[in-house]
Design a protein around this motif. Structure first.
Motif, PDB file in Angstrom:
ATOM      1  N   GLN A 205      20.478 -30.480 -21.821  1.00  0.00           N
ATOM      2  CA  GLN A 205      20.369 -30.711 -23.266  1.00  0.00           C
ATOM      3  C   GLN A 205      21.730 -31.039 -23.867  1.00  0.00           C
ATOM      4  O   GLN A 205      21.869 -31.968 -24.667  1.00  0.00           O
ATOM      5  CB  GLN A 205      19.774 -29.476 -23.958  1.00  0.00           C
ATOM      6  CG  GLN A 205      18.287 -29.290 -23.718  1.00  0.00           C
ATOM      7  CD  GLN A 205      17.734 -28.118 -24.512  1.00  0.00           C
ATOM      8  OE1 GLN A 205      18.431 -27.157 -24.806  1.00  0.00           O
ATOM      9  NE2 GLN A 205      16.462 -28.196 -24.874  1.00  0.00           N
ATOM     10  N   LEU A 206      22.753 -30.272 -23.477  1.00  0.00           N
ATOM     11  CA  LEU A 206      24.092 -30.522 -24.000  1.00  0.00           C
ATOM     12  C   LEU A 206      24.605 -31.890 -23.556  1.00  0.00           C
ATOM     13  O   LEU A 206      25.283 -32.589 -24.327  1.00  0.00           O
ATOM     14  CB  LEU A 206      25.063 -29.426 -23.528  1.00  0.00           C
ATOM     15  CG  LEU A 206      24.843 -28.030 -24.132  1.00  0.00           C
ATOM     16  CD1 LEU A 206      25.799 -27.032 -23.511  1.00  0.00           C
ATOM     17  CD2 LEU A 206      25.034 -28.065 -25.645  1.00  0.00           C
ATOM     18  N   TYR A 207      24.288 -32.276 -22.333  1.00  0.00           N
ATOM     19  CA  TYR A 207      24.741 -33.569 -21.829  1.00  0.00           C
ATOM     20  C   TYR A 207      24.115 -34.709 -22.638  1.00  0.00           C
ATOM     21  O   TYR A 207      24.776 -35.708 -22.937  1.00  0.00           O
ATOM     22  CB  TYR A 207      24.387 -33.702 -20.351  1.00  0.00           C
ATOM     23  CG  TYR A 207      24.973 -34.927 -19.703  1.00  0.00           C
ATOM     24  CD1 TYR A 207      26.351 -35.057 -19.537  1.00  0.00           C
ATOM     25  CD2 TYR A 207      24.159 -35.969 -19.261  1.00  0.00           C
ATOM     26  CE1 TYR A 207      26.902 -36.173 -18.947  1.00  0.00           C
ATOM     27  CE2 TYR A 207      24.701 -37.096 -18.676  1.00  0.00           C
ATOM     28  CZ  TYR A 207      26.070 -37.187 -18.509  1.00  0.00           C
ATOM     29  OH  TYR A 207      26.619 -38.300 -17.940  1.00  0.00           O
ATOM     30  N   ILE A 212      24.910 -39.039 -26.710  1.00  0.00           N
ATOM     31  CA  ILE A 212      24.533 -39.659 -27.982  1.00  0.00           C
ATOM     32  C   ILE A 212      25.737 -39.709 -28.915  1.00  0.00           C
ATOM     33  O   ILE A 212      26.022 -40.747 -29.540  1.00  0.00           O
ATOM     34  CB  ILE A 212      23.364 -38.881 -28.632  1.00  0.00           C
ATOM     35  CG1 ILE A 212      22.086 -39.067 -27.803  1.00  0.00           C
ATOM     36  CG2 ILE A 212      23.132 -39.350 -30.065  1.00  0.00           C
ATOM     37  CD1 ILE A 212      20.952 -38.160 -28.217  1.00  0.00           C
ATOM     38  N   ALA A 213      26.487 -38.590 -29.012  1.00  0.00           N
ATOM     39  CA  ALA A 213      27.653 -38.550 -29.898  1.00  0.00           C
ATOM     40  C   ALA A 213      28.700 -39.567 -29.463  1.00  0.00           C
ATOM     41  O   ALA A 213      29.249 -40.309 -30.292  1.00  0.00           O
ATOM     42  CB  ALA A 213      28.243 -37.139 -29.910  1.00  0.00           C
ATOM     43  N   GLU A 214      28.975 -39.634 -28.183  1.00  0.00           N
ATOM     44  CA  GLU A 214      30.019 -40.535 -27.709  1.00  0.00           C
ATOM     45  C   GLU A 214      29.583 -42.001 -27.789  1.00  0.00           C
ATOM     46  O   GLU A 214      30.420 -42.890 -27.928  1.00  0.00           O
ATOM     47  CB  GLU A 214      30.417 -40.138 -26.288  1.00  0.00           C
ATOM     48  CG  GLU A 214      31.133 -38.779 -26.273  1.00  0.00           C
ATOM     49  CD  GLU A 214      31.483 -38.291 -24.879  1.00  0.00           C
ATOM     50  OE1 GLU A 214      31.241 -39.038 -23.908  1.00  0.00           O
ATOM     51  OE2 GLU A 214      31.995 -37.157 -24.779  1.00  0.00           O
ATOM     52  N   MET A 231      28.417 -22.354 -25.055  1.00  0.00           N
ATOM     53  CA  MET A 231      27.698 -23.628 -24.938  1.00  0.00           C
ATOM     54  C   MET A 231      27.770 -24.421 -26.241  1.00  0.00           C
ATOM     55  O   MET A 231      26.833 -25.132 -26.608  1.00  0.00           O
ATOM     56  CB  MET A 231      26.248 -23.423 -24.487  1.00  0.00           C
ATOM     57  CG  MET A 231      26.142 -22.738 -23.124  1.00  0.00           C
ATOM     58  SD  MET A 231      24.570 -23.012 -22.274  1.00  0.00           S
ATOM     59  CE  MET A 231      25.045 -24.215 -21.030  1.00  0.00           C
ATOM     60  N   ASP A 232      28.880 -24.293 -26.940  1.00  0.00           N
ATOM     61  CA  ASP A 232      29.195 -25.184 -28.061  1.00  0.00           C
ATOM     62  C   ASP A 232      29.954 -26.385 -27.509  1.00  0.00           C
ATOM     63  O   ASP A 232      30.737 -26.257 -26.559  1.00  0.00           O
ATOM     64  CB  ASP A 232      30.064 -24.474 -29.096  1.00  0.00           C
ATOM     65  CG  ASP A 232      29.297 -23.425 -29.882  1.00  0.00           C
ATOM     66  OD1 ASP A 232      28.065 -23.545 -29.980  1.00  0.00           O
ATOM     67  OD2 ASP A 232      29.935 -22.474 -30.391  1.00  0.00           O
ATOM     68  N   LEU A 233      29.732 -27.529 -28.126  1.00  0.00           N
ATOM     69  CA  LEU A 233      30.450 -28.745 -27.754  1.00  0.00           C
ATOM     70  C   LEU A 233      31.659 -28.915 -28.669  1.00  0.00           C
ATOM     71  O   LEU A 233      31.559 -28.718 -29.886  1.00  0.00           O
ATOM     72  CB  LEU A 233      29.534 -29.956 -27.883  1.00  0.00           C
ATOM     73  CG  LEU A 233      28.560 -30.184 -26.717  1.00  0.00           C
ATOM     74  CD1 LEU A 233      27.371 -31.014 -27.187  1.00  0.00           C
ATOM     75  CD2 LEU A 233      29.262 -30.891 -25.561  1.00  0.00           C
ATOM     76  N   ILE A 234      32.802 -29.248 -28.075  1.00  0.00           N
ATOM     77  CA  ILE A 234      34.013 -29.494 -28.856  1.00  0.00           C
ATOM     78  C   ILE A 234      34.540 -30.872 -28.474  1.00  0.00           C
ATOM     79  O   ILE A 234      34.693 -31.180 -27.290  1.00  0.00           O
ATOM     80  CB  ILE A 234      35.114 -28.448 -28.565  1.00  0.00           C
ATOM     81  CG1 ILE A 234      34.575 -27.021 -28.780  1.00  0.00           C
ATOM     82  CG2 ILE A 234      36.331 -28.691 -29.453  1.00  0.00           C
ATOM     83  CD1 ILE A 234      34.415 -26.255 -27.512  1.00  0.00           C
ATOM     84  N   CYS A 268      19.989 -37.272 -32.063  1.00  0.00           N
ATOM     85  CA  CYS A 268      19.684 -36.114 -31.220  1.00  0.00           C
ATOM     86  C   CYS A 268      18.268 -35.608 -31.494  1.00  0.00           C
ATOM     87  O   CYS A 268      17.548 -35.210 -30.569  1.00  0.00           O
ATOM     88  CB  CYS A 268      20.702 -34.991 -31.467  1.00  0.00           C
ATOM     89  SG  CYS A 268      22.370 -35.366 -30.884  1.00  0.00           S
ATOM     90  N   ARG A 269      17.896 -35.622 -32.757  1.00  0.00           N
ATOM     91  CA  ARG A 269      16.565 -35.124 -33.133  1.00  0.00           C
ATOM     92  C   ARG A 269      15.464 -36.049 -32.627  1.00  0.00           C
ATOM     93  O   ARG A 269      14.455 -35.607 -32.074  1.00  0.00           O
ATOM     94  CB  ARG A 269      16.492 -34.971 -34.652  1.00  0.00           C
ATOM     95  CG  ARG A 269      15.201 -34.331 -35.152  1.00  0.00           C
ATOM     96  CD  ARG A 269      15.298 -33.980 -36.638  1.00  0.00           C
ATOM     97  NE  ARG A 269      15.633 -35.144 -37.450  1.00  0.00           N
ATOM     98  CZ  ARG A 269      16.801 -35.325 -38.059  1.00  0.00           C
ATOM     99  NH1 ARG A 269      17.760 -34.408 -37.939  1.00  0.00           N
ATOM    100  NH2 ARG A 269      17.024 -36.409 -38.786  1.00  0.00           N
ATOM    101  N   GLU A 270      15.657 -37.366 -32.799  1.00  0.00           N
ATOM    102  CA  GLU A 270      14.603 -38.321 -32.442  1.00  0.00           C
ATOM    103  C   GLU A 270      14.561 -38.609 -30.938  1.00  0.00           C
ATOM    104  O   GLU A 270      13.492 -38.682 -30.342  1.00  0.00           O
ATOM    105  CB  GLU A 270      14.836 -39.641 -33.200  1.00  0.00           C
ATOM    106  CG  GLU A 270      14.759 -39.518 -34.709  1.00  0.00           C
ATOM    107  CD  GLU A 270      13.414 -39.002 -35.187  1.00  0.00           C
ATOM    108  OE1 GLU A 270      12.398 -39.323 -34.533  1.00  0.00           O
ATOM    109  OE2 GLU A 270      13.377 -38.268 -36.189  1.00  0.00           O
ATOM    110  N   SER A 271      15.738 -38.763 -30.313  1.00  0.00           N
ATOM    111  CA  SER A 271      15.778 -39.163 -28.910  1.00  0.00           C
ATOM    112  C   SER A 271      15.660 -37.987 -27.951  1.00  0.00           C
ATOM    113  O   SER A 271      15.091 -38.117 -26.862  1.00  0.00           O
ATOM    114  CB  SER A 271      17.084 -39.912 -28.603  1.00  0.00           C
ATOM    115  OG  SER A 271      17.199 -41.060 -29.421  1.00  0.00           O
ATOM    116  N   ALA A 272      16.230 -36.853 -28.345  1.00  0.00           N
ATOM    117  CA  ALA A 272      16.266 -35.715 -27.421  1.00  0.00           C
ATOM    118  C   ALA A 272      15.529 -34.493 -27.941  1.00  0.00           C
ATOM    119  O   ALA A 272      15.404 -33.497 -27.220  1.00  0.00           O
ATOM    120  CB  ALA A 272      17.725 -35.350 -27.117  1.00  0.00           C
ATOM    121  N   GLY A 273      15.073 -34.543 -29.191  1.00  0.00           N
ATOM    122  CA  GLY A 273      14.373 -33.394 -29.756  1.00  0.00           C
ATOM    123  C   GLY A 273      15.268 -32.206 -30.007  1.00  0.00           C
ATOM    124  O   GLY A 273      14.805 -31.060 -30.038  1.00  0.00           O
TER     125      GLY A 273
END
Length: 550
Positions: A205-207, A212-214, A231-234, A268-273
C-alpha cells in the motif's frame, strides 16, 4: 585461522597428516580428522571448512562423492585429493573443477605442507579479488533502496553528524539531492492502514502511494522518499538540479507541490483506495536543522483535526502557536532512544557527548520546577533505571549513587549539579559494563582451559569447533577472544599443556613412551616424538634419561 579437515580411512595416515599440519605454527590451522566419508559429512553439518585433504578411494562415500557433498554445503571450500599413481585417471575429472587439486601419497609431509600453503595463499587472494568486489557492488545495488531509507531516517533522527551529510554520501547512495541546498519536507500518512493487514500488505500500500506521489512531483522536483518505523512516508524535496536554488525557484516549487497534493490524495483514493493525510513544510530548511523541523511536522501530523483522515496541513505556524509551549527546551524521542542505545552498546564517549549536548541548554535554567527540563531529567533517569533493572544492578549501585536522587531532581541544588550527577551515574554504569565484560571473558577462558587440561588424551574434545560449542560461541570469535585474554593462541596453549603433562608423565619410569603419547593425545609414539623434539629440542627418551640422572 583456517579450518582444515583430513579424511582417510587409514587411521595412521589421517593421524599423521593431521598432527603434522597442526604443528606447523606459521599456518595457524585448526585441524580436524575423519576416518570415513560419512564421518566427514557429519562434520560438514556442524561447521564450515576452508580446506579438505581427502583420500580418493575410501569405502562407503569415496573422495569424488565427498566432493559433491562439500560443494552442496560449502562451495568455497578447497579440496586436495590424496592419490596414488594408479588412481590418477580416477581423480582427473575431479581436478577440472575450480578449487580442487591433488597430491601423491608418496610425496611426503613436506609436499603436503607446501600444497596447503599454496591453497591458503589462493584463499587469501580470492578474498581480495576483483570478483568479490564486483559481487559486493552488485549486492550494494540490490540493497541501495534500503541504504537510502536508513540514511534519510538517520538524518531525520539526528543520528548522523553534520559532516556525514555530504555530497559524496548522496552520490554514493544515488540520492538525487544537493548537500549544499536546503530541503523541503513532506510527511504523509496512510489513514487506511489496518492492523489486520500483514506487513507485506502494508508495504505494498505504501509503495502505491509513493509511486503516485512521485509521478506527480518528479517532473518539477528532485525527491527522495523514506518510510519510518510508524510506516509514515517522508519526502525530502529540492528544485531540479539544473535549476537555480534562488528564492524564486523555491517559491515556484513550493507552489507546485502544494498545488499537486490534493491531486495526489485524489489519485491515491481513486487508483489505490487509500486515504492519505499530508503535512507540508512552508519553507525549506538547512540540513543542520532538518531533524528539528521534522520533529515539528511529525507533531503536526499527530495533532489531528477532527478524525485526521485525509488531512492536508500547509502552515506549521498555526500549530506551533497552539502546541509548542516551551518547545525550545524539549528533547526529541529520537535523542533519548539514541542515548539508551549508546548505553546498551557500551559507547561511552558517544553517550557522554550526547548527554552533554542535550543538557547544556538546560543547565542555566534557574527554576528547578521548569517542566521541560524535568521531563528530560526523568527521561534519562528512566533510561538508567531500566538498564539497572535489566542487568540486576540496582543493589550494586544503590548506595554509591544515592539512588533516592535518581528520581528526585529536587534533591539537587541546581540543574547543573543534577546533570553532573546523571553524568556520574552514567560513568559508573559504563565502568560496571567493562568489569562485567572482563569477568565473563575470564570465566569463558577458565572453562576452556579446564576442559583442555581434563581432555588432553582426546583430540576430538580439543578441536576449536568442540570448544566453541561448550561456550556457544562462533569458533573464530573464541579463537580471537582466547588470544585477547591470554596473549597466546589456543593451539599454542593446547600444545604447551600437552608438553607440560608429557614431561610429568615421562618422569614416571613405569610408563612406556607409547602410553605417554596416548595420554597426551598423540596417536603414535612417532608423532609424539616429533612434536616433543620440536618443542623441547630433545626426544622423550632423552628427556627421561636426563631426569633420571638428576
Amino acid at each position: 585461522m583456517y579450518r582444515l579437515l583430513v579424511v582417510d580411512d587409514e587411521v595412521i595416515i589421517a593421524n599423521g597428516v593431521s598432527e603434522v599440519l597442526q604443528n606447523v605454527a606459521h599456518l595457524e590451522l585448526d585441524v580436524y580428522k575423519a576416518y570415513s566419508g560419512n564421518e566427514a559429512v557429519k562434520l560438514f553439518d556442524r561447521t564450515r571448512f576452508d580446506i579438505v585433504l581427502t583420500d580418493i578411494r575410501m569405502p562407503g562415500i569415496d573422495g569424488l562423492q565427498l566432493l559433491e557433498k562439500i560443494r552442496e554445503r560449502w562451495p568455497q571450500c578447497k579440496v586436495i585429493f590424496l592419490t596414488g599413481y594408479n588412481e590418477f585417471n580416477y581423480v582427473y575429472s575431479a581436478i577440472q573443477y575450480e578449487g580442487v587439486s591433488y597430491i601423491l601419497k608418496t610425496e611426503g609431509y613436506d609436499k603436503v605442507i607446501r600444497i596447503v600453503e599454496q591453497t591458503i595463499a589462493e584463499i587469501e587472494t580470492e578474498l581480495k579479488a576483483e570478483t568479490l568486489l564486483k559481487k559486493a557492488q552488485e549486492q550494494l545495488e540490490a540493497t541501495r533502496g534500503l541504504l537510502q531509507n536508513d540514511y534519510v531516517l538517520r538524518i531525520l533522527k539526528e543520528q548522523l553528524n553534520l559532516q556525514e551529510i555530504n555530497q559524496e554520501q548522496f552520490d554514493e547512495l544515488t540520492i538525487p539531492l544537493r548537500a549544499d541546498w536546503p530541503v523541503l519536507i513532506l510527511l504523509g500518512r496512510n489513514n487506511s492502514l489496518s492492523e489486520r493487514l500483514t506487513f507485506s500488505e502494508k508495504s505494498r500500500q505504501l509503495y502505491k502511494i509513493k509511486l503516485i506521489a512521485e509521478q506527480y512531483l518528479s517532473t518539477h522536483a528532485s525527491i527522495i522518499a523514506a518510510v519510518n518505523e510508524n510506516m509514515d512516508l517522508i519526502w525530502l524535496i529540492q528544485p531540479l538540479r539544473e535549476q537555480q536554488s534562488g528564492e524564486r525557484e523555491w517559491e515556484r516549487m513550493l507552489t507546485f507541490v502544494k498545488g499537486h497534493l490534493e491531486l495526489i490524495q485524489a489519485g491515491c483514493r481513486e487508483s489505490a483506495g487509500e486515504i492519505v493525510s499530508f503535512v507540508l513544510d512552508d519553507s525549506p530548511v538547512e540540513w543542520a536543522n532538518v531533524a528539528d523541523r521534522f520533529a515539528t511536522l511529525n507533531m503536526m501530523m499527530n495533532y489531528r483535526i477532527g478524525q485526521g483522515s485525509g488531512m492536508l496541513l500547509l502552515d506549521k505556524l498555526v500549530i506551533e502557536k497552539q502546541s509548542s509551549g516551551n518547545h525550545r527546551d524539549k528533547v526529541r524521542q529520537s535523542k533519548l532512544t539514541m542515548l539508551a542505545d549508546q548505553l546498551d552498546n557500551g559507547h561511552r564517549a558517544e553517550f557522554h557527548n550526547s548527554l552533554q549536548e542535550c543538557a547544556l541548554p538546560m543547565q542555566h535554567i534557574s527554576s528547578m520546577h521548569d517542566v521541560p527540563t524535568q521531563e528530560f531529567y526523568y527521561s534519562i533517569a528512566l533510561i538508567y533505571l531500566s538498564y539497572m533493572n535489566r542487568w540486576h544492578l540496582v543493589e550494586t549501585v544503590a548506595a554509591e549513587i544515592g539512588l533516592h536522587k535518581l528520581m528526585q531532581p529536587g534533591e539537587h541544588d541546581s540543574w547543573k549539579t543534577a546533570f553532573d550527577y546523571l553524568g556520574h551515574v552514567g560513568e559508573m554504569l559504563f565502568n560496571l559494563q567493562n568489569q562485567e565484560e572482563e569477568r565473563r571473558a575470564n570465566a569463558v577462558i577458565t572453562l576452556i582451559q579446564k576442559h583442555v587440561q581434563e581432555h588432553l588424551y582426546n583430540p576430538d574434545e580439543l578441536s576449536l569447533v568442540r570448544l566453541a560449542e561448550l561456550v556457544y560461541f562462533n569458533p573464530s570469535y573464541l579463537s580471537r577472544l582466547f588470544k585477547q585474554v591470554t596473549g597466546e593462541n589456543l593451539s599454542e596453549y593446547i600444545s604447551s599443556a600437552r608438553m607440560m603433562k608429557a614431561r610429568k608423565l615421562l618422569e614416571k619410569p613405569e610408563l612406556k613412551i607409547q602410553e605417554v603419547a596416548e595420554m597426551v593425545g598423540y596417536g603414535t609414539a612417532t608423532n609424539f616424538t616429533r612434536s616433543f623434539r620440536k618443542a623441547l629440542s630433545m626426544t622423550p627418551q632423552e628427556y627421561r634419561s636426563s631426569f633420571m640422572l638428576k
